[in-house]
Design a protein around this motif. Structure first.
Motif, PDB file in Angstrom:
ATOM      1  N   ASP A  19     -18.214   8.302  -3.866  1.00  0.00           N
ATOM      2  CA  ASP A  19     -17.338   7.272  -3.306  1.00  0.00           C
ATOM      3  C   ASP A  19     -18.011   5.902  -3.251  1.00  0.00           C
ATOM      4  O   ASP A  19     -17.362   4.913  -2.915  1.00  0.00           O
ATOM      5  CB  ASP A  19     -16.878   7.662  -1.897  1.00  0.00           C
ATOM      6  N   ALA A  20     -19.284   5.835  -3.570  1.00  0.00           N
ATOM      7  CA  ALA A  20     -20.030   4.574  -3.468  1.00  0.00           C
ATOM      8  C   ALA A  20     -19.682   3.632  -4.622  1.00  0.00           C
ATOM      9  O   ALA A  20     -19.412   4.074  -5.740  1.00  0.00           O
ATOM     10  CB  ALA A  20     -21.527   4.845  -3.475  1.00  0.00           C
ATOM     11  N   GLU A  21     -19.721   2.347  -4.323  1.00  0.00           N
ATOM     12  CA  GLU A  21     -19.517   1.347  -5.370  1.00  0.00           C
ATOM     13  C   GLU A  21     -20.686   1.372  -6.357  1.00  0.00           C
ATOM     14  O   GLU A  21     -20.499   1.295  -7.557  1.00  0.00           O
ATOM     15  CB  GLU A  21     -19.382  -0.041  -4.739  1.00  0.00           C
ATOM     16  N   ASN A  22     -21.906   1.475  -5.823  1.00  0.00           N
ATOM     17  CA  ASN A  22     -23.104   1.546  -6.660  1.00  0.00           C
ATOM     18  C   ASN A  22     -23.720   2.930  -6.459  1.00  0.00           C
ATOM     19  O   ASN A  22     -24.515   3.145  -5.555  1.00  0.00           O
ATOM     20  CB  ASN A  22     -24.090   0.438  -6.286  1.00  0.00           C
ATOM     21  N   LYS A  23     -23.328   3.852  -7.315  1.00  0.00           N
ATOM     22  CA  LYS A  23     -23.752   5.244  -7.179  1.00  0.00           C
ATOM     23  C   LYS A  23     -25.255   5.419  -7.317  1.00  0.00           C
ATOM     24  O   LYS A  23     -25.869   6.207  -6.589  1.00  0.00           O
ATOM     25  CB  LYS A  23     -23.010   6.113  -8.184  1.00  0.00           C
ATOM     26  N   THR A  26     -27.002   4.118  -4.132  1.00  0.00           N
ATOM     27  CA  THR A  26     -26.722   5.045  -3.034  1.00  0.00           C
ATOM     28  C   THR A  26     -27.563   6.305  -3.183  1.00  0.00           C
ATOM     29  O   THR A  26     -28.120   6.816  -2.202  1.00  0.00           O
ATOM     30  CB  THR A  26     -25.221   5.393  -2.992  1.00  0.00           C
ATOM     31  N   SER A  27     -27.679   6.803  -4.406  1.00  0.00           N
ATOM     32  CA  SER A  27     -28.508   7.983  -4.655  1.00  0.00           C
ATOM     33  C   SER A  27     -29.956   7.725  -4.280  1.00  0.00           C
ATOM     34  O   SER A  27     -30.610   8.568  -3.651  1.00  0.00           O
ATOM     35  CB  SER A  27     -28.422   8.389  -6.127  1.00  0.00           C
ATOM     36  N   VAL A  28     -30.474   6.564  -4.659  1.00  0.00           N
ATOM     37  CA  VAL A  28     -31.863   6.212  -4.335  1.00  0.00           C
ATOM     38  C   VAL A  28     -32.050   6.172  -2.820  1.00  0.00           C
ATOM     39  O   VAL A  28     -33.024   6.717  -2.287  1.00  0.00           O
ATOM     40  CB  VAL A  28     -32.275   4.875  -4.988  1.00  0.00           C
ATOM     41  N   ASN A  29     -31.126   5.535  -2.118  1.00  0.00           N
ATOM     42  CA  ASN A  29     -31.231   5.453  -0.657  1.00  0.00           C
ATOM     43  C   ASN A  29     -31.211   6.837  -0.016  1.00  0.00           C
ATOM     44  O   ASN A  29     -32.006   7.120   0.885  1.00  0.00           O
ATOM     45  CB  ASN A  29     -30.117   4.581  -0.081  1.00  0.00           C
ATOM     46  N   LEU A  30     -30.307   7.695  -0.481  1.00  0.00           N
ATOM     47  CA  LEU A  30     -30.236   9.054   0.058  1.00  0.00           C
ATOM     48  C   LEU A  30     -31.520   9.830  -0.222  1.00  0.00           C
ATOM     49  O   LEU A  30     -32.039  10.538   0.654  1.00  0.00           O
ATOM     50  CB  LEU A  30     -29.033   9.791  -0.535  1.00  0.00           C
ATOM     51  N   LEU A  31     -32.041   9.714  -1.432  1.00  0.00           N
ATOM     52  CA  LEU A  31     -33.270  10.425  -1.781  1.00  0.00           C
ATOM     53  C   LEU A  31     -34.457   9.939  -0.961  1.00  0.00           C
ATOM     54  O   LEU A  31     -35.297  10.744  -0.527  1.00  0.00           O
ATOM     55  CB  LEU A  31     -33.545  10.287  -3.277  1.00  0.00           C
ATOM     56  N   CYS A  32     -34.532   8.637  -0.716  1.00  0.00           N
ATOM     57  CA  CYS A  32     -35.617   8.103   0.118  1.00  0.00           C
ATOM     58  C   CYS A  32     -35.505   8.617   1.545  1.00  0.00           C
ATOM     59  O   CYS A  32     -36.516   8.969   2.169  1.00  0.00           O
ATOM     60  CB  CYS A  32     -35.624   6.576   0.072  1.00  0.00           C
ATOM     61  N   ASP A  33     -34.289   8.670   2.071  1.00  0.00           N
ATOM     62  CA  ASP A  33     -34.081   9.222   3.417  1.00  0.00           C
ATOM     63  C   ASP A  33     -34.498  10.691   3.468  1.00  0.00           C
ATOM     64  O   ASP A  33     -35.132  11.138   4.436  1.00  0.00           O
ATOM     65  CB  ASP A  33     -32.611   9.094   3.830  1.00  0.00           C
TER      66      ASP A  33
END
Length: 127
Positions: A19-23, A26-33
């Motif tokens: 659902d993200a505009e920049n998939k 968003t993936s990078v942010n989730l992986l870092c978290d």
């Protein structure tokens, strides 16, 4: 692709990415978290952590996201050690047999200098 590899992606994670505009971002942010959480939950366990960051994409934004993920993962891991660290850059000249000799590749090699007791070329005090 990740489904094909057999990785189970929680529905909320799948939705956040799709659902993200920049998939890619968003993936990078989730992986870092996730990496921060893994480090936090396993701190003191004595189990070594290995991280591999690879790109299998031909799309420019996804390749760039891989570079970002590598740099951010590297910083997260080094920061988690609780020690100072530095990054050293080196220039690599192309090999003699390469056709484009004018291309010079720059790579960044992060060095956990503090692990050896050095930051900025100076030895850290033991205090």
């Amino acid at each position: 692709f990740i489904d094909w590899l057999g990785v189970v992606v929680p529905p909320e994670t799948r939705s956040a990415i799709l659902d993200a505009e920049n998939k890619a971002a968003t993936s990078v942010n989730l992986l870092c978290d996730m990496l921060r959480n893994i480090i936090k939950e396993t701190a003191g366990s004595g189990v070594p952590l290995g991280v591999s960051v690879e790109s299998v994409s031909i799309f420019k934004d996804e390749v760039a996201a891989t570079d970002d993920l590598f740099r951010r993962s590297q910083a997260i891991i080094l920061d988690s050690m609780g020690l100072g660290w530095s990054v050293r850059w080196g220039w690599l000249a192309p090999k003699k047999d390469e056709k484009k000799k004018e291309v010079v590749q720059m790579i960044g090699v992060a060095v956990a200098a503090a692990a050896a007791g050095f930051v900025g070329g100076r030895r850290l005090s033991s205090a």
